[in-house]
Write an enzyme that holds these catalytic residues in place. Sequence first.
Site, short mmCIF file in Angstrom:
data_model
loop_
_atom_site.label_atom_id
_atom_site.label_comp_id
_atom_site.label_asym_id
_atom_site.label_seq_id
_atom_site.Cartn_x
_atom_site.Cartn_y
_atom_site.Cartn_z
N GLN A 20 -23.43 -7.77 36.57
CA GLN A 20 -24.08 -8.94 37.15
C GLN A 20 -25.33 -8.61 37.95
O GLN A 20 -26.16 -9.48 38.17
CB GLN A 20 -23.08 -9.70 38.03
CG GLN A 20 -21.91 -10.24 37.22
CD GLN A 20 -20.91 -10.99 38.07
OE1 GLN A 20 -19.97 -10.41 38.58
NE2 GLN A 20 -21.09 -12.29 38.24
N HIS A 76 -26.02 -10.18 23.38
CA HIS A 76 -27.13 -9.92 22.45
C HIS A 76 -26.84 -10.54 21.09
O HIS A 76 -27.73 -11.05 20.42
CB HIS A 76 -27.38 -8.40 22.32
CG HIS A 76 -27.99 -7.81 23.56
ND1 HIS A 76 -27.91 -6.46 23.86
CD2 HIS A 76 -28.69 -8.36 24.58
CE1 HIS A 76 -28.53 -6.22 25.01
NE2 HIS A 76 -29.01 -7.37 25.46
N ASP A 94 -29.63 -7.99 31.03
CA ASP A 94 -30.47 -6.83 30.72
C ASP A 94 -31.22 -6.32 31.96
O ASP A 94 -31.36 -5.11 32.15
CB ASP A 94 -31.52 -7.17 29.64
CG ASP A 94 -30.89 -7.32 28.26
OD1 ASP A 94 -29.65 -7.17 28.15
OD2 ASP A 94 -31.64 -7.58 27.30
N ARG A 114 -18.37 -4.14 48.41
CA ARG A 114 -17.57 -3.90 47.21
C ARG A 114 -18.48 -3.93 45.98
O ARG A 114 -19.14 -4.94 45.72
CB ARG A 114 -16.48 -4.99 47.09
CG ARG A 114 -15.70 -4.91 45.82
CD ARG A 114 -14.63 -6.01 45.69
NE ARG A 114 -14.10 -5.94 44.34
CZ ARG A 114 -13.82 -6.98 43.57
NH1 ARG A 114 -13.97 -8.22 44.02
NH2 ARG A 114 -13.38 -6.80 42.34
N HIS A 172 -14.93 -3.98 36.18
CA HIS A 172 -15.30 -5.38 36.37
C HIS A 172 -15.91 -5.88 35.06
O HIS A 172 -17.06 -6.31 35.02
CB HIS A 172 -16.23 -5.54 37.56
CG HIS A 172 -16.27 -6.92 38.15
ND1 HIS A 172 -16.01 -7.18 39.48
CD2 HIS A 172 -16.53 -8.15 37.59
CE1 HIS A 172 -16.12 -8.49 39.72
NE2 HIS A 172 -16.44 -9.09 38.57
N ASN A 197 -10.56 -5.76 37.99
CA ASN A 197 -10.88 -7.05 38.58
C ASN A 197 -10.37 -8.19 37.72
O ASN A 197 -10.73 -8.29 36.54
CB ASN A 197 -12.40 -7.20 38.73
CG ASN A 197 -12.79 -8.53 39.37
OD1 ASN A 197 -12.51 -8.77 40.54
ND2 ASN A 197 -13.40 -9.41 38.59
N GLU A 198 -9.53 -9.03 38.28
CA GLU A 198 -9.09 -10.27 37.65
C GLU A 198 -8.58 -10.12 36.23
O GLU A 198 -9.18 -10.63 35.28
CB GLU A 198 -10.23 -11.30 37.68
CG GLU A 198 -10.72 -11.60 39.08
CD GLU A 198 -11.75 -12.73 39.13
OE1 GLU A 198 -12.25 -13.12 38.06
OE2 GLU A 198 -12.03 -13.21 40.23
N ASN A 253 -8.55 -12.86 44.76
CA ASN A 253 -9.83 -13.55 44.72
C ASN A 253 -9.53 -15.04 44.65
O ASN A 253 -8.76 -15.47 43.79
CB ASN A 253 -10.64 -13.17 43.47
CG ASN A 253 -10.96 -11.69 43.39
OD1 ASN A 253 -10.67 -10.94 44.32
ND2 ASN A 253 -11.56 -11.27 42.29
N TYR A 290 -11.16 -19.06 44.60
CA TYR A 290 -12.28 -20.00 44.57
C TYR A 290 -11.83 -21.45 44.63
O TYR A 290 -12.41 -22.25 45.35
CB TYR A 290 -13.13 -19.80 43.29
CG TYR A 290 -13.87 -18.50 43.30
CD1 TYR A 290 -15.13 -18.40 43.88
CD2 TYR A 290 -13.30 -17.34 42.76
CE1 TYR A 290 -15.81 -17.21 43.91
CE2 TYR A 290 -13.97 -16.14 42.80
CZ TYR A 290 -15.23 -16.07 43.37
OH TYR A 290 -15.89 -14.88 43.41
N GLU A 326 -12.61 -11.62 47.02
CA GLU A 326 -13.72 -12.50 46.64
C GLU A 326 -13.43 -13.90 47.12
O GLU A 326 -12.28 -14.36 47.06
CB GLU A 326 -13.90 -12.58 45.10
CG GLU A 326 -14.56 -11.40 44.46
CD GLU A 326 -14.74 -11.58 42.95
OE1 GLU A 326 -14.85 -12.74 42.49
OE2 GLU A 326 -14.75 -10.57 42.25
C1 PNW Z 1 -15.03 -14.05 39.48
N1 PNW Z 1 -12.96 -19.27 36.65
O1 PNW Z 1 -15.00 -14.54 38.20
C2 PNW Z 1 -15.61 -12.69 39.25
O2 PNW Z 1 -14.88 -11.63 39.77
C3 PNW Z 1 -17.06 -12.61 39.54
O3 PNW Z 1 -17.61 -11.65 38.70
C4 PNW Z 1 -17.70 -13.96 39.38
O4 PNW Z 1 -19.09 -13.94 39.48
C5 PNW Z 1 -17.12 -14.87 40.42
O5 PNW Z 1 -15.70 -14.90 40.33
C6 PNW Z 1 -17.62 -16.30 40.37
O6 PNW Z 1 -17.33 -16.86 39.12
C7 PNW Z 1 -14.49 -15.74 37.89
O7 PNW Z 1 -13.49 -19.75 35.58
C8 PNW Z 1 -14.86 -16.23 36.66
O8 PNW Z 1 -12.03 -19.78 37.31
C9 PNW Z 1 -14.33 -17.41 36.23
C10 PNW Z 1 -13.46 -18.07 37.07
C11 PNW Z 1 -13.10 -17.60 38.30
C12 PNW Z 1 -13.63 -16.41 38.72
#
Ligand code: PNW
Length: 486
Positions: A26, A46, A59, A84, A129, A173-174, A314, A316, A386
């Site tokens: 990223q 690509h 890229d 991190r 990752h 990661n995830e 993590n 969100y 995260e």
């Molecule tokens: C995480 N979703 O990814 C990742 O660890 C990061 O690389 C990313 O940029 C960040 O959260 C924000 O998206 C996710 O679709 C990707 O629920 C997709 C999801 C959640 C986290």
Amino acid sequence: ALIAVVRGERRFPDAFKFGAATASYQVEGAWNVSDKSASIWDTFIHNNPSVIVDQSNGDVACDSYHKWREDVHLASELGLDFYRLSLSWPRLLPNGFSNYISEDGKRYYNDVINGLLEKGIEPVITLYHWDLPQRLQDLGGWANPLIVEWFADYARVVYDLFGDRIKSWITINEPVIVCEASYTMASFAPGIYSPGFGSYLCNKNVLLAHAKAWRLYDEEYKPKYGGKVSLTNQILWAQGYSEEYEDLAELVLQMSAGLYSYPIFSKEGGWPPSVEKYIAEKSAREGYTRSRLPPLTTDEIDFIKGTFDFYAVNYYTSRLVRNPKEGEKIGLWPLYGCEEINALMEPAPEWTPTSSNWFFENPEGLRRLLSWLKKNYGDVEYRIMENGYASDKRDLNDTNRVNYYKTHLEQVYLAITEDNVNVTYYTAWTLLDNFEWSDGYVSKFGLVDVDFTKPDRPRTPRSSAYYYANVISTRSLCDDDSKTNP
Ligand code: PNW
């Protein structure tokens, strides 16, 4: 410095650490410099530019490969306790295998790690990752059980090179995104559509690979270096749409968090019993000879069980769970629904949307999730690796993001002080705007704005950076909003 000190009232424990995260694909760019080989994300995009909303790719990204000094400087200005970052496997091992280590990759990561340490910032390293060497994907990637050996070989190289300076490691990661976004949604690299099958092969191999890398560290490196290792799970908090759906929501949590946590963190080990039973019975009804969820042998169960030094999560967003009504379509797992168990997942109407279509704000979900984790996996150390906010605006006065951090940190504070969850780390995603996977450069998560229209990718801290710097310097949640203005 970015900071103005105020006396906050809600103070975090003295040992609590605040940081920020990024990931190699990223931010780094420099996708083919020196002897670096292609990762599955290089190849995937690509070959199929249209899988990314703005047809962009990584890229160049933030060009952190060249501009890492600026990133370290920003991390230092923020006052981060830790930073991190993830390592690009094909940058370090261009063959994918450990027979050849790139001098250039080695130098780059040594520079970044030493740069952070010079500023007194703890580097936290993620081994994986999502940027698998394409050469290993060509051999089956995460669906091939041999990846367990390949990953352990890679981990050994990394522990040998950097282990003397790293105290915190994340292996993978995830995993739910590694396996489900790739094999069920097929929208993440390598984009192979095999729901309820490939995703479960991947799940098992991810667990074994993590366990092998953990055991390797535990036996050969921990005695010397004393670091801690775990994997980090991304979990959407799920609750019943109404009371009658609480059991279904619990099954959703077992399908997401449970499939990657129960084998490692439960006392019994193995697959979460409710999910194992469900998929075995369903596979039989569907005419399969054996369960689509591959069994774990007694040896494998023992091998995976207990391979952690902390639980990393993590967070969100959240979902309400119910069964679909007649004719209603179930969206794709793990974001919008779970076909496997006939569960529909949707945001509550009062949760504010963000610029990412899967992402609605529910701060309370974080506290509830932490309590659920403690109930399921015990009174262990919990680290939030995260948490952060998506916007498609380039505004420096990012009040929505400030509000997201504030309301989520409040929930972390309550989890610690009211629910007695032993939370020790909080990580903002992310230090700077970067390549946001399917969302390209449209969804921005940065504390720091990056101008991707300029070749030198200039970086400018937003209000959220000042807000977070102030939280860190006071170790407290401050009520004084005037301190968040640049
Ligand atoms: C995480 N979703 O990814 C990742 O660890 C990061 O690389 C990313 O940029 C960040 O959260 C924000 O998206 C996710 O679709 C990707 O629920 C997709 C999801 C959640 C986290």
